[in-house]
Design a protein around this motif. Structure first.
Motif, short mmCIF file in Angstrom:
data_model
loop_
_atom_site.label_atom_id
_atom_site.label_comp_id
_atom_site.label_asym_id
_atom_site.label_seq_id
_atom_site.Cartn_x
_atom_site.Cartn_y
_atom_site.Cartn_z
N UNK A 208 -1.71 -5.45 -3.70
CA UNK A 208 -0.15 -5.58 -3.63
C UNK A 208 0.63 -4.38 -4.20
N UNK A 209 0.03 -3.70 -5.05
CA UNK A 209 0.44 -2.29 -5.38
C UNK A 209 -0.33 -1.12 -5.31
N UNK A 210 0.26 -0.03 -5.06
CA UNK A 210 -0.33 1.26 -4.76
C UNK A 210 0.43 2.24 -5.70
N UNK A 211 -0.39 2.93 -6.44
CA UNK A 211 0.25 4.10 -7.34
C UNK A 211 0.77 5.11 -6.41
N UNK A 212 1.98 5.62 -6.70
CA UNK A 212 2.48 6.93 -5.82
C UNK A 212 3.40 7.76 -6.62
N UNK A 213 3.93 8.73 -6.07
CA UNK A 213 4.80 9.85 -6.89
C UNK A 213 5.87 10.06 -5.99
N UNK A 214 7.17 10.05 -6.53
CA UNK A 214 8.36 10.35 -5.95
C UNK A 214 8.82 11.67 -6.19
N UNK A 215 9.03 12.28 -5.44
CA UNK A 215 9.66 13.72 -5.69
C UNK A 215 11.04 13.63 -6.32
N UNK A 216 11.30 14.49 -7.36
CA UNK A 216 12.45 14.41 -7.96
C UNK A 216 13.48 15.79 -7.50
N UNK A 284 8.47 27.27 -9.33
CA UNK A 284 7.35 27.04 -10.27
C UNK A 284 6.52 25.81 -10.20
N UNK A 285 7.14 24.76 -9.60
CA UNK A 285 6.59 23.52 -9.35
C UNK A 285 7.65 22.51 -9.00
N UNK A 286 7.32 21.36 -8.57
CA UNK A 286 8.12 20.47 -8.05
C UNK A 286 7.61 19.28 -9.14
N UNK A 287 8.63 18.54 -9.68
CA UNK A 287 8.49 17.28 -10.50
C UNK A 287 8.75 15.93 -9.92
N UNK A 288 8.06 15.16 -10.12
CA UNK A 288 7.71 13.75 -9.68
C UNK A 288 7.92 12.72 -10.87
N UNK A 289 8.65 11.47 -10.32
CA UNK A 289 8.50 10.22 -11.05
C UNK A 289 7.01 9.40 -10.54
N UNK A 290 6.62 8.68 -11.27
CA UNK A 290 5.44 7.72 -10.74
C UNK A 290 5.98 6.55 -10.39
N UNK A 291 5.82 5.97 -9.14
CA UNK A 291 6.34 4.56 -8.52
C UNK A 291 5.34 3.65 -7.98
N UNK A 292 5.48 2.33 -7.77
CA UNK A 292 4.49 1.72 -7.22
C UNK A 292 5.37 1.31 -5.83
N UNK A 293 4.24 1.50 -4.85
CA UNK A 293 4.42 0.85 -3.48
C UNK A 293 4.04 -0.63 -3.54
N UNK A 294 4.98 -1.43 -3.15
CA UNK A 294 4.43 -2.85 -3.21
C UNK A 294 4.57 -3.50 -1.88
N UNK A 295 3.51 -4.29 -1.52
CA UNK A 295 3.39 -5.09 -0.32
C UNK A 295 3.91 -6.58 -0.67
N UNK A 296 4.49 -7.30 0.44
CA UNK A 296 4.73 -8.54 0.17
C UNK A 296 3.38 -9.49 0.19
#
Length: 296
Positions: A208-216, A284-296
């Motif tokens: 139901x939940x999958x860890x992912x990273x979203x580009x900031x 130098x790098x890209x910065x991301x936040x940690x998010x959750x991908x959720x399924x119904x």
């Protein structure tokens, strides 16, 4: 039900990223590796001239030429800009593509492992992310500016009705590593298997939940007023892609021995750390936040 009938696997958008080129060659020689019953797969070598020249590109980055406005602009006519229009005709046209899913294969010099990069959002992508992560726990799921509409994206994968990038590293430019090639092959196979299950309604129970990273956003190397670099990525950050950076952690070491800390107020996760292809832009790098991908 939504059906994926035509898949394209594209390698060599950048001529010095060898894994995608050699994997496409492998699939062309052994098409049974990408054959599935419910859809047709074609393998495409995107930028052969850049590869023959042993360069990322000849005139401009091919993977930045696929905005709708640029594809329609006949004045954009250098080699990569023209090549983008050819690929759009072959695989697209963008917005009404004959290709249902485009899988674009890339290497990075950064220590990012095997990354599935999603540039769009929606149930299809969410289920793919959950399936790939379940089958390949070491995989990283990245959501790269997935709030933009496809027509506003310049990336090649947005030619397809759906599109993803497989980004695997670390691998130096113009080098082939067996471990990296195998990771790219494994992730690509899991994506193809997902599509087969998706078409047939046979997907397993997905988390139901999958860890992912979203580009900031991306940050540049320290420079002086003349545009000269005066520092480098801190040794505690180097090679630690997707590992947390906390407010106040040092991220750069200057050549005079002093350090520059991260001045944000939230935890971020760096990617493309010291990516060689981005040095011409001093990134130098890209910065991301940690998010959750959720399924119904």
């Amino acid at each position: 039900m939504d059906q994926i009938k035509q898949v394209a696997i594209v390698g060599g958008v950048h001529g010095n990223e060898f894994s995608g080129i050699y994997l496409v060659r492998q699939y062309l020689a052994q098409p049974e590796q990408v054959k599935r019953a419910s859809f047709t797969t074609e393998s495409v070598w995107a930028n052969p001239e850049a590869h023959y020249a042993n360069k990322r590109y000849l005139h401009s980055d091919l993977n930045r030429q696929f905005k709708n406005c640029d594809l329609a602009n006949l004045a954009l006519s250098n080699y990569e800009q023209s090549r983008a229009k050819v690929l759009n005709a072959q695989l697209g046209p963008k917005g009404n593509a004959r290709t249902d899913l485009l899988i674009d294969l890339h290497n990075t010099t950064s220590n990012m492992g095997a990354c599935l990069i999603l540039t769009q959002s929606g149930p299809f992508y969410n289920q793919m992310a959950a399936y790939v992560k379940m089958m390949m726990p070491e995989a990283i799921i990245s959501r790269d500016e997935d709030h933009f509409a496809a027509e506003d994206h310049a990336l090649m994968c947005t030619l397809g009705r759906y599109g993803v990038l497989v980004e695997v590293g670390p691998q130096p430019q113009s080098v082939l590593r067996q471990d990296v090639l195998e990771l790219m092959h494994r992730m690509t196979q899991h994506i193809l298997d997902f599509v087969e299950h998706y078409n047939n309604g046979t997907l397993p129970v997905l988390p139901k939940e999958t860890e992912a990273f979203r580009y900031l956003h991306s940050i540049k190397l320290p420079m002086n007023a003349q545009g000269e670099r005066i520092g480098m990525v801190h040794k505690n950050v180097q090679d630690r892609d997707y590992q947390p950076i906390y407010p106040g952690d040092p991220i750069f070491t200057l050549f005079d021995g002093s350090e520059i800390p991260y001045d944000g107020d939230t935890v971020v996760y760096p990617t493309f750390i010291n990516e060689a292809a981005y040095y011409d832009n001093n990134l130098a790098m890209s910065l991301n936040e940690k998010v959750l991908i959720t399924l119904p």
